[in-house]
Design an enzyme around this catalytic site. Structure first.
Site, PDB file in Angstrom:
ATOM      1  N   LYS A 161       0.829  -1.214   0.000  1.00 16.94           N
ATOM      2  CA  LYS A 161       0.000   0.000   0.000  1.00 16.94           C
ATOM      3  C   LYS A 161       0.861   1.261   0.000  1.00 16.94           C
ATOM      4  O   LYS A 161       0.654   2.164  -0.804  1.00 16.94           O
ATOM      5  CB  LYS A 161      -0.921   0.038   1.232  1.00 16.94           C
ATOM      6  CG  LYS A 161      -1.881  -1.112   1.339  1.00 16.94           C
ATOM      7  CD  LYS A 161      -2.870  -0.913   2.491  1.00 16.94           C
ATOM      8  CE  LYS A 161      -2.255  -0.840   3.861  1.00 16.94           C
ATOM      9  NZ  LYS A 161      -1.614  -2.088   4.325  1.00 16.94           N
ATOM     10  N   ARG A 197      -9.175   0.928   9.556  1.00 14.84           N
ATOM     11  CA  ARG A 197      -8.681  -0.416   9.874  1.00 14.84           C
ATOM     12  C   ARG A 197      -9.786  -1.292  10.443  1.00 14.84           C
ATOM     13  O   ARG A 197      -9.569  -2.480  10.657  1.00 14.84           O
ATOM     14  CB  ARG A 197      -7.601  -0.333  10.948  1.00 14.84           C
ATOM     15  CG  ARG A 197      -6.219   0.092  10.489  1.00 14.84           C
ATOM     16  CD  ARG A 197      -5.466  -1.015   9.851  1.00 14.84           C
ATOM     17  NE  ARG A 197      -4.128  -1.334  10.249  1.00 14.84           N
ATOM     18  CZ  ARG A 197      -3.002  -0.749   9.847  1.00 14.84           C
ATOM     19  NH1 ARG A 197      -3.012   0.310   9.117  1.00 14.84           N
ATOM     20  NH2 ARG A 197      -1.842  -1.240  10.187  1.00 14.84           N
ATOM     21  N   ARG A 204      11.683  -6.906   4.887  1.00  9.37           N
ATOM     22  CA  ARG A 204      11.641  -5.448   4.671  1.00  9.37           C
ATOM     23  C   ARG A 204      12.706  -4.708   5.488  1.00  9.37           C
ATOM     24  O   ARG A 204      12.854  -4.949   6.686  1.00  9.37           O
ATOM     25  CB  ARG A 204      10.242  -4.952   5.056  1.00  9.37           C
ATOM     26  CG  ARG A 204      10.017  -3.489   4.846  1.00  9.37           C
ATOM     27  CD  ARG A 204       8.571  -3.185   4.667  1.00  9.37           C
ATOM     28  NE  ARG A 204       7.773  -3.361   5.885  1.00  9.37           N
ATOM     29  CZ  ARG A 204       6.471  -3.110   5.941  1.00  9.37           C
ATOM     30  NH1 ARG A 204       5.825  -2.696   4.877  1.00  9.37           N
ATOM     31  NH2 ARG A 204       5.801  -3.289   7.059  1.00  9.37           N
ATOM     32  N   ARG A 210      11.961  -2.505  10.699  1.00  8.72           N
ATOM     33  CA  ARG A 210      10.935  -1.871  11.527  1.00  8.72           C
ATOM     34  C   ARG A 210      10.699  -2.726  12.764  1.00  8.72           C
ATOM     35  O   ARG A 210      10.710  -3.942  12.679  1.00  8.72           O
ATOM     36  CB  ARG A 210       9.630  -1.805  10.719  1.00  8.72           C
ATOM     37  CG  ARG A 210       9.219  -0.418  10.343  1.00  8.72           C
ATOM     38  CD  ARG A 210       8.059  -0.451   9.405  1.00  8.72           C
ATOM     39  NE  ARG A 210       6.815  -0.909  10.011  1.00  8.72           N
ATOM     40  CZ  ARG A 210       5.625  -0.771   9.444  1.00  8.72           C
ATOM     41  NH1 ARG A 210       5.521  -0.210   8.269  1.00  8.72           N
ATOM     42  NH2 ARG A 210       4.541  -1.204  10.030  1.00  8.72           N
ATOM     43  N   ARG A 232      -0.317  -8.956  13.479  1.00  5.35           N
ATOM     44  CA  ARG A 232      -0.816  -7.919  12.559  1.00  5.35           C
ATOM     45  C   ARG A 232      -1.681  -8.548  11.467  1.00  5.35           C
ATOM     46  O   ARG A 232      -2.691  -7.983  11.057  1.00  5.35           O
ATOM     47  CB  ARG A 232       0.353  -7.143  11.945  1.00  5.35           C
ATOM     48  CG  ARG A 232       0.979  -6.170  12.948  1.00  5.35           C
ATOM     49  CD  ARG A 232       2.366  -5.753  12.541  1.00  5.35           C
ATOM     50  NE  ARG A 232       2.380  -4.928  11.362  1.00  5.35           N
ATOM     51  CZ  ARG A 232       3.417  -4.847  10.514  1.00  5.35           C
ATOM     52  NH1 ARG A 232       4.507  -5.560  10.733  1.00  5.35           N
ATOM     53  NH2 ARG A 232       3.358  -4.078   9.472  1.00  5.35           N
TER      54      ARG A 232
HETATM   55  P1  AMP Z   1       1.132   0.355   9.283  1.00  5.98           P
HETATM   56  O1  AMP Z   1       2.385   1.101   9.025  1.00  5.98           O
HETATM   57  O2  AMP Z   1      -0.046   0.889   8.512  1.00  5.98           O
HETATM   58  O3  AMP Z   1       1.282  -1.149   9.126  1.00  5.98           O
HETATM   59  O4  AMP Z   1       0.767   0.606  10.831  1.00  5.98           O
HETATM   60  C1  AMP Z   1       1.657   0.221  11.870  1.00  5.98           C
HETATM   61  C2  AMP Z   1       0.886   0.125  13.182  1.00  5.98           C
HETATM   62  O5  AMP Z   1       0.321   1.391  13.509  1.00  5.98           O
HETATM   63  C3  AMP Z   1      -0.297  -0.838  13.184  1.00  5.98           C
HETATM   64  O6  AMP Z   1       0.098  -2.184  13.432  1.00  5.98           O
HETATM   65  C4  AMP Z   1      -1.139  -0.266  14.314  1.00  5.98           C
HETATM   66  O7  AMP Z   1      -0.602  -0.601  15.575  1.00  5.98           O
HETATM   67  C5  AMP Z   1      -0.963   1.239  14.117  1.00  5.98           C
HETATM   68  N1  AMP Z   1      -1.989   1.813  13.204  1.00  5.98           N
HETATM   69  C6  AMP Z   1      -1.801   2.332  11.957  1.00  5.98           C
HETATM   70  N2  AMP Z   1      -2.949   2.760  11.418  1.00  5.98           N
HETATM   71  C7  AMP Z   1      -3.907   2.499  12.345  1.00  5.98           C
HETATM   72  C8  AMP Z   1      -5.310   2.695  12.379  1.00  5.98           C
HETATM   73  N3  AMP Z   1      -5.987   3.224  11.356  1.00  5.98           N
HETATM   74  N4  AMP Z   1      -5.973   2.293  13.509  1.00  5.98           N
HETATM   75  C9  AMP Z   1      -5.322   1.757  14.558  1.00  5.98           C
HETATM   76  N5  AMP Z   1      -4.007   1.533  14.583  1.00  5.98           N
HETATM   77  C10 AMP Z   1      -3.284   1.894  13.492  1.00  5.98           C
END
Ligand code: AMP
Length: 213
Positions: free
Chosen positions: A13, A88, A127, A160, A171
């Protein structure tokens, strides 16, 4: 163009959103990036979010919708936006709908980045980010020269914190349980477009643009 990007962690994404942002000049709004910045800055919100993110769970809906509300109020979002990582779950999707209706800028499309589980695992566990350039790389998929370019210039290939196997497993479970049902929700609104997310970045980008037509 007002887009929501759906897809499991590692489906690409962020990569596709960044390309579209560069080409069409509309902001990529990544809630994950925004939360990571908050963690880096040491703000109280960042401190609270860190443990939740490290475990691969979702930060509270209340906090997230507040972040999105503030971000969409910025002038650059008037031209459109690519939401990457938000919504989410169903509550966030409904709150987003209400917010966008209030702002008079409804969503055009929800793109689903579709990818196999095995590829996801390699993308996520492999990654890395180059500490010098910020470039996203993958120890399984990036050309060796690209990896060497970073390390021989003195950079490190940084993983990360939430890309370890345990957190990744959670996740993906959270994605399946909470986020995937949004596909049906947006299908019901006739907004969903599916993109085959397996392939090179440019191949996938071609399909992505096609889906936006
Ligand atoms: P991402 O980089 O999008 O994979 O997000 C990393 C982490 O940030 C996720 O595993 C969640 O802990 C938190 N996070 C990101 N976006 C959201 C969201 N819309 N709602 C809740 N937690 C989020």
């Amino acid at each position: 163009m007002r887009i929501v990007l759906l897809g499991a962690p590692g489906s690409g994404k962020g990569t596709q959103a960044k390309k579209l942002m560069a080409e069409r000049n509309i902001p990529q709004i990544s809630t994950g990036d925004m939360l990571r910045e908050a963690v880096e800055s040491g703000s109280s919100m960042g401190r609270q979010a860190k443990a939740i993110m490290d475990a691969g769970n979702l930060v509270s809906d209340h906090v997230m919708i507040g972040i999105i509300r503030d971000r969409l109020a910025e002038p650059d979002a008037e031209q459109g936006f690519i939401l990457d990582g938000f919504p989410r779950n169903e509550k966030q999707a409904n709150d987003l709908d209400a917010l966008l209706n209030e702002l008079g800028m409804p969503l055009d499309t929800a793109i689903l980045m579709d990818i196999d589980f095995d590829i996801l695992m390699k993308r996520l566990t492999g990654r890395r980010t180059c500490s010098l350039t910020g470039k996203l790389l993958n120890i399984y998929f990036s050309p060796q020269e690209a990896l060497d370019e970073c390390t021989s210039a003195g950079g490190e290939l940084v993983q990360r914190e939430d890309d370890n196997e345990e957190t990744i497993g959670n996740r993906l479970n959270v994605y399946r349980g909470k986020t995937e049902p949004l596909v049906a929700l947006y299908r019901g609104q006739d907004k969903i477009r599916k993109v085959d997310a397996d392939g090179t970045i440019d191949e996938v980008y071609g399909r992505f643009l096609e889906a936006l037509k």
